[in-house]
Motif scaffolding. Sequence first.
Motif, mmCIF file in Angstrom:
data_model
loop_
_atom_site.group_PDB
_atom_site.id
_atom_site.type_symbol
_atom_site.label_atom_id
_atom_site.label_comp_id
_atom_site.label_asym_id
_atom_site.label_seq_id
_atom_site.Cartn_x
_atom_site.Cartn_y
_atom_site.Cartn_z
ATOM 1 N N GLU A 8 0.832 -1.209 0.000
ATOM 2 C CA GLU A 8 0.000 0.000 0.000
ATOM 3 C C GLU A 8 0.862 1.253 0.000
ATOM 4 O O GLU A 8 0.515 2.247 -0.647
ATOM 5 N N ASP A 9 1.975 1.239 0.739
ATOM 6 C CA ASP A 9 2.812 2.442 0.880
ATOM 7 C C ASP A 9 4.285 2.019 0.891
ATOM 8 O O ASP A 9 4.794 1.571 1.931
ATOM 9 N N ALA A 10 4.950 2.154 -0.250
ATOM 10 C CA ALA A 10 6.344 1.714 -0.362
ATOM 11 C C ALA A 10 7.255 2.488 0.583
ATOM 12 O O ALA A 10 8.177 1.923 1.180
ATOM 13 N N ALA A 11 7.005 3.782 0.748
ATOM 14 C CA ALA A 11 7.852 4.593 1.629
ATOM 15 C C ALA A 11 7.750 4.119 3.075
ATOM 16 O O ALA A 11 8.741 4.084 3.817
ATOM 17 N N ASP A 12 6.549 3.746 3.483
ATOM 18 C CA ASP A 12 6.352 3.258 4.851
ATOM 19 C C ASP A 12 7.092 1.932 5.054
ATOM 20 O O ASP A 12 7.733 1.728 6.093
ATOM 21 N N ILE A 13 6.993 1.045 4.088
ATOM 22 C CA ILE A 13 7.709 -0.239 4.166
ATOM 23 C C ILE A 13 9.216 0.002 4.236
ATOM 24 O O ILE A 13 9.916 -0.620 5.050
ATOM 25 N N ALA A 14 9.713 0.923 3.393
ATOM 26 C CA ALA A 14 11.149 1.204 3.382
ATOM 27 C C ALA A 14 11.609 1.769 4.715
ATOM 28 O O ALA A 14 12.690 1.433 5.219
ATOM 29 N N ALA A 15 10.787 2.632 5.316
ATOM 30 C CA ALA A 15 11.152 3.218 6.608
ATOM 31 C C ALA A 15 11.185 2.157 7.703
ATOM 32 O O ALA A 15 12.088 2.141 8.556
ATOM 33 N N LYS A 16 10.208 1.249 7.714
ATOM 34 C CA LYS A 16 10.192 0.184 8.712
ATOM 35 C C LYS A 16 11.394 -0.750 8.532
ATOM 36 O O LYS A 16 12.004 -1.181 9.517
ATOM 37 N N ALA A 17 11.735 -1.059 7.264
ATOM 38 C CA ALA A 17 12.887 -1.923 7.004
ATOM 39 C C ALA A 17 14.171 -1.253 7.472
ATOM 40 O O ALA A 17 15.033 -1.885 8.108
ATOM 41 N N ALA A 18 14.298 0.040 7.197
ATOM 42 C CA ALA A 18 15.514 0.766 7.584
ATOM 43 C C ALA A 18 15.668 0.814 9.102
ATOM 44 O O ALA A 18 16.789 0.703 9.629
ATOM 45 N N SER A 19 14.545 0.958 9.810
ATOM 46 C CA SER A 19 14.621 1.007 11.276
ATOM 47 C C SER A 19 15.115 -0.322 11.847
ATOM 48 O O SER A 19 15.665 -0.369 12.951
ATOM 49 N N ALA A 20 14.914 -1.405 11.088
ATOM 50 C CA ALA A 20 15.386 -2.722 11.534
ATOM 51 C C ALA A 20 16.796 -3.030 11.016
ATOM 52 O O ALA A 20 17.339 -4.087 11.335
ATOM 53 N N GLY A 21 17.360 -2.104 10.204
ATOM 54 C CA GLY A 21 18.729 -2.286 9.719
ATOM 55 C C GLY A 21 18.848 -2.823 8.306
ATOM 56 O O GLY A 21 19.908 -3.318 7.920
ATOM 57 N N TYR A 22 17.779 -2.696 7.519
ATOM 58 C CA TYR A 22 17.783 -3.230 6.158
ATOM 59 C C TYR A 22 17.282 -2.173 5.176
ATOM 60 O O TYR A 22 16.446 -1.345 5.516
ATOM 61 N N ASN A 23 17.792 -2.222 3.945
ATOM 62 C CA ASN A 23 17.304 -1.348 2.886
ATOM 63 C C ASN A 23 16.544 -2.166 1.853
ATOM 64 O O ASN A 23 16.996 -3.241 1.450
ATOM 65 N N VAL A 24 15.377 -1.666 1.446
ATOM 66 C CA VAL A 24 14.647 -2.251 0.322
ATOM 67 C C VAL A 24 14.575 -1.192 -0.771
ATOM 68 O O VAL A 24 14.719 0.000 -0.513
ATOM 69 N N ARG A 25 14.339 -1.643 -1.974
ATOM 70 C CA ARG A 25 14.287 -0.706 -3.090
ATOM 71 C C ARG A 25 12.844 -0.293 -3.349
ATOM 72 O O ARG A 25 11.941 -1.139 -3.386
ATOM 73 N N SER A 51 16.272 -8.124 -2.703
ATOM 74 C CA SER A 51 17.302 -8.911 -3.382
ATOM 75 C C SER A 51 18.136 -9.621 -2.332
ATOM 76 O O SER A 51 18.449 -9.041 -1.282
ATOM 77 N N PHE A 52 18.510 -10.865 -2.615
ATOM 78 C CA PHE A 52 19.159 -11.701 -1.599
ATOM 79 C C PHE A 52 20.537 -12.168 -2.090
ATOM 80 O O PHE A 52 20.659 -12.789 -3.148
ATOM 81 N N GLY A 53 21.543 -11.870 -1.283
ATOM 82 C CA GLY A 53 22.907 -12.307 -1.576
ATOM 83 C C GLY A 53 23.365 -13.323 -0.552
ATOM 84 O O GLY A 53 22.626 -13.690 0.376
ATOM 85 N N GLU A 54 24.610 -13.742 -0.687
ATOM 86 C CA GLU A 54 25.107 -14.830 0.154
ATOM 87 C C GLU A 54 25.273 -14.423 1.620
ATOM 88 O O GLU A 54 25.331 -15.271 2.501
ATOM 89 N N THR A 55 25.356 -13.130 1.901
ATOM 90 C CA THR A 55 25.567 -12.706 3.292
ATOM 91 C C THR A 55 24.259 -12.663 4.081
ATOM 92 O O THR A 55 24.282 -12.451 5.299
ATOM 93 N N ILE A 56 23.122 -12.844 3.431
ATOM 94 C CA ILE A 56 21.830 -12.808 4.109
ATOM 95 C C ILE A 56 21.612 -14.129 4.854
ATOM 96 O O ILE A 56 21.729 -15.210 4.273
ATOM 97 N N SER A 57 21.287 -14.031 6.128
ATOM 98 C CA SER A 57 21.018 -15.231 6.931
ATOM 99 C C SER A 57 19.510 -15.444 7.089
ATOM 100 O O SER A 57 18.701 -14.567 6.761
ATOM 101 N N ARG A 58 19.153 -16.603 7.590
ATOM 102 C CA ARG A 58 17.736 -16.880 7.883
ATOM 103 C C ARG A 58 17.206 -15.873 8.900
ATOM 104 O O ARG A 58 16.077 -15.397 8.780
ATOM 105 N N LYS A 59 18.036 -15.529 9.880
ATOM 106 C CA LYS A 59 17.622 -14.563 10.892
ATOM 107 C C LYS A 59 17.350 -13.204 10.252
ATOM 108 O O LYS A 59 16.391 -12.502 10.621
ATOM 109 N N ASP A 60 18.205 -12.799 9.286
ATOM 110 C CA ASP A 60 17.968 -11.545 8.570
ATOM 111 C C ASP A 60 16.601 -11.555 7.897
ATOM 112 O O ASP A 60 15.844 -10.575 7.976
ATOM 113 N N LEU A 61 16.302 -12.663 7.217
ATOM 114 C CA LEU A 61 15.032 -12.760 6.495
ATOM 115 C C LEU A 61 13.853 -12.676 7.461
ATOM 116 O O LEU A 61 12.870 -11.954 7.201
#
Length: 698
Positions: free
Chosen positions: A145-162, A172-182
Amino acid sequence: MLLDAPGSFGADVVVGSMQRFGVPMGFGGPHAAYMATTEKFARRMPGRIIGETVEANDRKGRALRMAMQTREQHIRRDKATSNICTAQALLANMAAAYAVYHGPDGLAAIASRCHVLAATAAASLRASGYETTDPGFDAITVRVEDAADIAAKAASAGYNVRQFSPTEVGLSFGETISRKDLETLLEAAFGVDTLFSSSIPPPPTPARTNILKNHPVFNSHHSETQMLRYLRTLESKDLSLNHSMISLGSCTMKLNATVEMLPVTWPEFANIHPFAPADQTKGYVEMIEDVSSDLAKITGFHSVSVQPNSGASGEYAGLLAIREYQKSQNQSHRDVCLIPLSAHGTNPASAVMAGLRVVTVKSDENGNVDFSDFEEKAKKHKDELSAIMITYPSTYGVFEEAVADICRVAHENGGQVYMDGANLNAQCGLTNPFACGADVCHLNLHKTFCIPHGGGGPGVGAIGVAEHLTPHLPSHDVSPPSGGCGGPPVAAAPYGSAGILPITWTYIKLLGADGLARASAVAILNANYLAKRLENDYAVLFRGVNGQCAHEFIVDLRDYKKCGVSEEDVAKRLQDFGFHSPTMSWPVPGTLMIEPTESEDLAELDRFADAMIAIRQEIRDVETGEVQYDDSPLKYAPHTLLDISSDAWDRTYSREQAAFPIPGIRNNKFWPAVNRVDNVYGDRNLVCTCAPVSDYED
C-alpha cells in the motif's frame, strides 16, 4: 552458476559484473566487469585479452601474456578500441580468487541458497496476503500500500529495500543474508512472523548441464591454508614495488602507503550500496566532497567530479563537458579536436568517442608542440574548433615552453583547452592546469594521488573544470551527486569508484600543501639525477631549454639495432638485475621511458643506474665484436632458475654473469618465471588459457 552458459543460447556477446564474486559494493566501485564474445569478434575486443604463448627457446614452455591490444591506443590512436588503464585488473583478481576458493560446487551452492532465500521470501509474503513476482533468481518485487512506509520500517530494523514505485518495493538476496535476517526483515517491514516455503524451488531454466570450470585451479584450493599458498605462489611471479623500483614512464608507480590503504577495508566504506539512502551516506559524501575540494585547490579549478572510473574515462567526461557547454552556447557545430603527437596516446580515441574529428599537430625536435603548426591549424579550423588536447608536461618528459601561448591561441580561435593530467605529479604544488590556461583537466588518482595501479586498475580519472564548465560535469539519473551538475553520466555509480577515494583523501591530508609540492620537486629531481647518471652511456632525448627534463625522460636505443641489440633485449636483461623494465617503445619506438617518482631514495636510483650502465657495457661488447650478439646474455635474457640449475649449459658466458651480473643481487634475487616468450605466436593464437577438457578426464 545455475543457468546454462549464455554462449550456449546462441549469444554473440555477453557482458556482466563480477561484483557478486566477492567484491565489496564500495558505494559504487571499484568493480570488475567482463565481456565475452565468440571467436569471430575476438580481434574487435577492447581491453586486455590474456592469451597463451610459448617460450622463445628450445624448451617451448607454456606462458601466458597480454595479447596485442595492450598498447594499441598508442599505435592506432583515433581507431583504438582498448586502453590498458581502464581495466579493473585487481578486482578481476579478487573475483578470480573468490571462484578459485569456492570452486564450482561452492559457487553453485551459494547461487542455490540465494534462489531459495528469494523463493522463501515470496512464499512467506504470499501466505500473508501480499502479491509478489516469482523469483527468477535472487530478487522479487512486492506490491504494497505504501512503499515509503515499508522502506522506513525496514531501515529502522537495519535493512534497505528498493522503492520501485509508490506501491512496489524490491528485495534482493545475496550470500551474506542469513535466515535470521530474512525473519527480522519480513516481520519488521511486512508484519510476516512465519517463514513459509511449500517446496524447494527448482533452479532457473534452462538448467546448467555443460561442464563447468574443469581447470584444476578451480578444484584444488578450498582450504584457507591451500588458498594462502596458491596466492603466495602467484605473488612470487610478480616483480612489484615491494622488490624494487618500477620505473615505468608515464605510469607513476609510486609507494602506496599502508596507512592510506587500510580505510578501503573498513566496512563503513566497503559495504555501502551506491544507492543507499542519503541519510546513511553522509560521512561518505563528506569525504568525497572534501577530497574534491582539495583537488580543486590543487588544480586551480572551480569544481571537480570523481565519477570517471579511469584516466581514459576522465578524458571522455572532460570532452563531453566541453561539448555540452558549446551546445548550450549554440556552438554544437564545433567538432574539431587538435591533438599534438606528444599528447597522451588515449587522447585521440577519447576524442573520437566524444564525436570529435581529430586533427594532428606536429612536435618539434625537442618534444614540444610545434607552435607554428598548431597556430596555423587553429586558425584554419577556427569556425569548427571545439578543443585542443595537450599533455603537460608532455609525454616526451619536458615542460611545454609555450603552454600558456597554446592555451591563448586555442581560446582566440573559439576552442576550449583540455589538459591531460597524466603527468600532474610534475605540477602538483608547483603550478596548476588553470594557471596554465586550461579549461578542463583529468587527474589520474591512481598515479599522482597514490591509488595503486593494481595491474591496470582500479583507477579514478577525476576531472577538474573551470566555472563555465561546472554545470556540465557528469550527473546521474538515479542519485545525482551534489553540486548541481547536469551533464551526461559516464559511470554506473554517482561517485564512480568511491571505495578507493579514502586512499587519495589520506595521501593529501598526510602530505599537506608543502608535502605535495616537495613530492613533485623530488620526482623531478630524481628524474634529472638519473638522466645525468646515464647520459654518458645512453642518448637522452628531449630536454628543455635549460637542459633538464621533467619527471621522466627517454633514453634512445635505436642506434644499437645496427649490431642486433633491441630495446626488448635491454628490457628483458633488466629482469636479471631485479628490475622491471621502463616503458618500452613508447612514445618513441626503440626507446625506454624512465620515471623514478619521488618514492625512491638515492641508493635505489644508483642501483638502477648501475644496472643500466652494466647493460650498456654488454651492448658495447657486442658493438666492438668482442662478443657476438648470438652469444650475449642480452639475447637470452631473462634467465630463469631452471636455466641456471640445468645440467646443460652451452653458453659462452658464465652462469654467474647470467643470474648475478653485479654485486648485491645475491641477497635479494628475483627469479623470472619464464624465459622470453614468442610474441608473434601469442598474437596469432588468442586461445583460452585453460587446457582442453580432455586433459582433465583422468
